[in-house]
Scaffold this motif. Structure first.
Motif, PDB file in Angstrom:
ATOM      1  N   GLY A   1      20.318  31.992  -7.668  1.00 56.14           N
ATOM      2  CA  GLY A   1      20.758  31.621  -6.326  1.00 56.14           C
ATOM      3  C   GLY A   1      21.113  30.154  -6.167  1.00 56.14           C
ATOM      4  O   GLY A   1      21.957  29.803  -5.345  1.00 56.14           O
ATOM      5  N   ILE A   2      20.453  29.293  -6.934  1.00 57.39           N
ATOM      6  CA  ILE A   2      20.711  27.860  -6.797  1.00 57.39           C
ATOM      7  C   ILE A   2      21.794  27.474  -7.780  1.00 57.39           C
ATOM      8  O   ILE A   2      21.547  27.274  -8.970  1.00 57.39           O
ATOM      9  N   HIS A   3      22.983  27.357  -7.251  1.00 55.58           N
ATOM     10  CA  HIS A   3      24.161  27.181  -8.092  1.00 55.58           C
ATOM     11  C   HIS A   3      24.110  25.873  -8.872  1.00 55.58           C
ATOM     12  O   HIS A   3      23.994  24.801  -8.290  1.00 55.58           O
ATOM     13  N   GLY A   4      24.163  25.993 -10.188  1.00 54.48           N
ATOM     14  CA  GLY A   4      24.289  24.806 -11.020  1.00 54.48           C
ATOM     15  C   GLY A   4      22.991  24.270 -11.594  1.00 54.48           C
ATOM     16  O   GLY A   4      23.010  23.379 -12.434  1.00 54.48           O
ATOM     17  N   ILE A   5      21.863  24.779 -11.149  1.00 54.19           N
ATOM     18  CA  ILE A   5      20.591  24.262 -11.634  1.00 54.19           C
ATOM     19  C   ILE A   5      20.319  24.793 -13.044  1.00 54.19           C
ATOM     20  O   ILE A   5      20.651  25.935 -13.372  1.00 54.19           O
ATOM     21  N   SER A   6      19.764  23.933 -13.865  1.00 56.03           N
ATOM     22  CA  SER A   6      19.402  24.352 -15.214  1.00 56.03           C
ATOM     23  C   SER A   6      17.986  24.922 -15.202  1.00 56.03           C
ATOM     24  O   SER A   6      17.198  24.678 -14.290  1.00 56.03           O
ATOM     25  N   GLN A   7      17.701  25.693 -16.234  1.00 57.71           N
ATOM     26  CA  GLN A   7      16.375  26.305 -16.325  1.00 57.71           C
ATOM     27  C   GLN A   7      15.282  25.246 -16.311  1.00 57.71           C
ATOM     28  O   GLN A   7      14.270  25.383 -15.634  1.00 57.71           O
ATOM     29  N   ARG A   8      15.549  24.189 -17.061  1.00 55.49           N
ATOM     30  CA  ARG A   8      14.562  23.122 -17.158  1.00 55.49           C
ATOM     31  C   ARG A   8      14.287  22.465 -15.805  1.00 55.49           C
ATOM     32  O   ARG A   8      13.140  22.262 -15.417  1.00 55.49           O
ATOM     33  N   MET A   9      15.346  22.146 -15.070  1.00 54.23           N
ATOM     34  CA  MET A   9      15.163  21.474 -13.790  1.00 54.23           C
ATOM     35  C   MET A   9      14.514  22.389 -12.763  1.00 54.23           C
ATOM     36  O   MET A   9      13.766  21.931 -11.907  1.00 54.23           O
ATOM     37  N   LEU A  10      14.803  23.680 -12.851  1.00 53.62           N
ATOM     38  CA  LEU A  10      14.140  24.600 -11.934  1.00 53.62           C
ATOM     39  C   LEU A  10      12.641  24.628 -12.215  1.00 53.62           C
ATOM     40  O   LEU A  10      11.819  24.583 -11.293  1.00 53.62           O
ATOM     41  N   THR A  11      12.295  24.661 -13.482  1.00 57.66           N
ATOM     42  CA  THR A  11      10.879  24.626 -13.856  1.00 57.66           C
ATOM     43  C   THR A  11      10.211  23.363 -13.338  1.00 57.66           C
ATOM     44  O   THR A  11       9.146  23.411 -12.702  1.00 57.66           O
ATOM     45  N   VAL A  12      10.835  22.222 -13.589  1.00 48.01           N
ATOM     46  CA  VAL A  12      10.269  20.946 -13.166  1.00 48.01           C
ATOM     47  C   VAL A  12      10.149  20.889 -11.647  1.00 48.01           C
ATOM     48  O   VAL A  12       9.112  20.484 -11.100  1.00 48.01           O
TER      49      VAL A  12
ATOM     50  N   HIS B   1       0.829  -1.194   0.000  1.00 45.95           N
ATOM     51  CA  HIS B   1       0.000   0.000   0.000  1.00 45.95           C
ATOM     52  C   HIS B   1       0.865   1.246   0.000  1.00 45.95           C
ATOM     53  O   HIS B   1       2.087   1.190   0.070  1.00 45.95           O
ATOM     54  N   TYR B   2       0.199   2.380  -0.043  1.00 48.79           N
ATOM     55  CA  TYR B   2       0.869   3.673  -0.071  1.00 48.79           C
ATOM     56  C   TYR B   2       1.781   3.844   1.140  1.00 48.79           C
ATOM     57  O   TYR B   2       1.394   3.575   2.277  1.00 48.79           O
ATOM     58  N   CYS B   3       2.968   4.334   0.897  1.00 48.11           N
ATOM     59  CA  CYS B   3       3.964   4.484   1.963  1.00 48.11           C
ATOM     60  C   CYS B   3       4.413   5.930   2.074  1.00 48.11           C
ATOM     61  O   CYS B   3       5.074   6.448   1.176  1.00 48.11           O
ATOM     62  N   PRO B   4       4.059   6.629   3.159  1.00 49.72           N
ATOM     63  CA  PRO B   4       4.388   8.045   3.301  1.00 49.72           C
ATOM     64  C   PRO B   4       5.890   8.283   3.347  1.00 49.72           C
ATOM     65  O   PRO B   4       6.376   9.311   2.888  1.00 49.72           O
ATOM     66  N   VAL B   5       6.625   7.353   3.907  1.00 50.88           N
ATOM     67  CA  VAL B   5       8.072   7.544   3.999  1.00 50.88           C
ATOM     68  C   VAL B   5       8.685   7.545   2.607  1.00 50.88           C
ATOM     69  O   VAL B   5       9.457   8.442   2.243  1.00 50.88           O
ATOM     70  N   THR B   6       8.313   6.551   1.822  1.00 49.00           N
ATOM     71  CA  THR B   6       8.809   6.502   0.455  1.00 49.00           C
ATOM     72  C   THR B   6       8.416   7.760  -0.299  1.00 49.00           C
ATOM     73  O   THR B   6       9.204   8.308  -1.076  1.00 49.00           O
ATOM     74  N   ASP B   7       7.214   8.210  -0.038  1.00 55.04           N
ATOM     75  CA  ASP B   7       6.729   9.390  -0.743  1.00 55.04           C
ATOM     76  C   ASP B   7       7.570  10.617  -0.414  1.00 55.04           C
ATOM     77  O   ASP B   7       8.004  11.355  -1.300  1.00 55.04           O
ATOM     78  N   VAL B   8       7.800  10.847   0.855  1.00 52.07           N
ATOM     79  CA  VAL B   8       8.579  12.030   1.226  1.00 52.07           C
ATOM     80  C   VAL B   8      10.031  11.881   0.794  1.00 52.07           C
ATOM     81  O   VAL B   8      10.681  12.852   0.420  1.00 52.07           O
ATOM     82  N   ILE B   9      10.518  10.673   0.812  1.00 49.99           N
ATOM     83  CA  ILE B   9      11.882  10.446   0.331  1.00 49.99           C
ATOM     84  C   ILE B   9      11.966  10.773  -1.154  1.00 49.99           C
ATOM     85  O   ILE B   9      12.912  11.428  -1.601  1.00 49.99           O
ATOM     86  N   ASP B  10      10.971  10.338  -1.886  1.00 46.80           N
ATOM     87  CA  ASP B  10      10.957  10.662  -3.307  1.00 46.80           C
ATOM     88  C   ASP B  10      10.993  12.172  -3.506  1.00 46.80           C
ATOM     89  O   ASP B  10      11.611  12.669  -4.449  1.00 46.80           O
ATOM     90  N   ARG B  11      10.337  12.874  -2.612  1.00 47.79           N
ATOM     91  CA  ARG B  11      10.270  14.320  -2.778  1.00 47.79           C
ATOM     92  C   ARG B  11      11.608  14.994  -2.496  1.00 47.79           C
ATOM     93  O   ARG B  11      12.049  15.863  -3.217  1.00 47.79           O
ATOM     94  N   ILE B  12      12.262  14.580  -1.434  1.00 49.24           N
ATOM     95  CA  ILE B  12      13.514  15.248  -1.079  1.00 49.24           C
ATOM     96  C   ILE B  12      14.728  14.534  -1.653  1.00 49.24           C
ATOM     97  O   ILE B  12      15.848  14.973  -1.446  1.00 49.24           O
ATOM     98  N   SER B  13      14.475  13.409  -2.336  1.00 47.62           N
ATOM     99  CA  SER B  13      15.615  12.711  -2.923  1.00 47.62           C
ATOM    100  C   SER B  13      16.229  13.565  -4.024  1.00 47.62           C
ATOM    101  O   SER B  13      17.386  13.393  -4.361  1.00 47.62           O
ATOM    102  N   ASP B  14      15.447  14.475  -4.556  1.00 51.63           N
ATOM    103  CA  ASP B  14      15.952  15.378  -5.573  1.00 51.63           C
ATOM    104  C   ASP B  14      16.569  16.594  -4.891  1.00 51.63           C
ATOM    105  O   ASP B  14      15.897  17.373  -4.233  1.00 51.63           O
ATOM    106  N   LYS B  15      17.874  16.703  -5.062  1.00 53.35           N
ATOM    107  CA  LYS B  15      18.584  17.750  -4.339  1.00 53.35           C
ATOM    108  C   LYS B  15      18.095  19.143  -4.722  1.00 53.35           C
ATOM    109  O   LYS B  15      18.143  20.066  -3.919  1.00 53.35           O
ATOM    110  N   TRP B  16      17.594  19.289  -5.927  1.00 52.07           N
ATOM    111  CA  TRP B  16      17.113  20.608  -6.335  1.00 52.07           C
ATOM    112  C   TRP B  16      15.908  21.041  -5.504  1.00 52.07           C
ATOM    113  O   TRP B  16      15.755  22.225  -5.188  1.00 52.07           O
ATOM    114  N   SER B  17      15.058  20.083  -5.176  1.00 48.00           N
ATOM    115  CA  SER B  17      13.916  20.417  -4.326  1.00 48.00           C
ATOM    116  C   SER B  17      14.384  20.959  -2.987  1.00 48.00           C
ATOM    117  O   SER B  17      13.871  21.966  -2.487  1.00 48.00           O
ATOM    118  N   VAL B  18      15.356  20.294  -2.411  1.00 52.96           N
ATOM    119  CA  VAL B  18      15.847  20.710  -1.107  1.00 52.96           C
ATOM    120  C   VAL B  18      16.452  22.117  -1.189  1.00 52.96           C
ATOM    121  O   VAL B  18      16.151  22.984  -0.371  1.00 52.96           O
TER     122      VAL B  18
END
Lengths: 141, 141
Positions: free
Chosen positions: A66-77, A29-46
DNA sequence: CTGGATCCGCGATGATACTG
DNA sequence: CAGTATCATCGCGGATCCAG
């Protein structure tokens, strides 16, 4: 065995670990831990959340600068994901040239607290980690 | 680098964020936040740490059985990374068939605390996130 | 039982060009 | 300024086979 936790606000940690573990692995079933990990697993989100936590409201270009190294596309996403999950709001000012402002929601700010706590852990313990890596290299050669 | 110690909760968050932000983005030097993110960005690491936090010592097969969906290869890789970073210890019993036990170090247990705190946030707020996603879908159709 | 080694597909990500 | 669209790449991670 007893787990020592730094944050005294939470008691019965051992049980909580067990609970979350059960949620994660015992069922499909749905797992909140996995879900939040998926969210912060992307360093750009953090980085984006921390960035907004510092400056309240920010425009697209300000975040990009301000976010060093991020591309326009990834910032949009990244911004789209965070907006979709209710962690930030996107405000468009219908003018030429366009102006869009991003701001953390209350939910986003509560997650920010967690991320700051995590970054504090990182700052406090990075030396131990680095030393462990050196020892590991020495041990295996 | 100065870090505010103590229960992070939600007080003084703004200042801490600013400090960490400066560390992260103003220079090209080593960034502890990026480092810790890289470590937990891999969901297998998180699941492994939580798993070990529940059961103290575990053997390879027990971890494999407990972490739903992980492949043998990824478990090996994950354990090696965590050992290298000093988050867990690997104890080999020279016998046939081999027996290897993994256990969190003090450093690993302190990170476990952070991850548990994060998973608690996830459990408490997942409904808000899910609702935000539904609203987002409705809004964009 | 506990891995190491290899192959390989695919999704994430960066680069680039274009638009309102 | 704030994106969208498209293409190329590259590394993660699964599958498989083998070894001590």
């Amino acid at each position: 065995m007893k787990v020592t936790i730094g944050n005294p606000a939470h008691k019965g940690t051992q049980e909580n670990v067990k609970d979350h573990f059960s949620d994660n692995h015992s069922t499909n079933h749905y797992c909140p831990v996995t879900d939040v990990i998926d969210r912060i697993s992307d360093k750009w989100s953090v980085h984006t959340i921390i960035m907004l936590g510092k400056s309240d409201k920010l425009r697209f270009g300000e975040l990009k600068k301000g976010i060093h190294g991020i591309s326009q596309r990834m910032l949009t996403v990244t911004l789209k994901h965070l907006e979709r999950d209710g962690l930030l709001t996107r405000t468009v000012y219908p003018q030429i040239p366009p102006k869009v402002e991003y701001q953390l929601t209350d939910l986003g700010r509560s997650l920010l607290g967690q991320l700051v706590s995590l970054s504090e852990w990182a700052a406090e313990n990075m030396n131990q980690v680095l030393r462990a890596r050196e020892d590991y290299i020495l041990k295996n050669e």
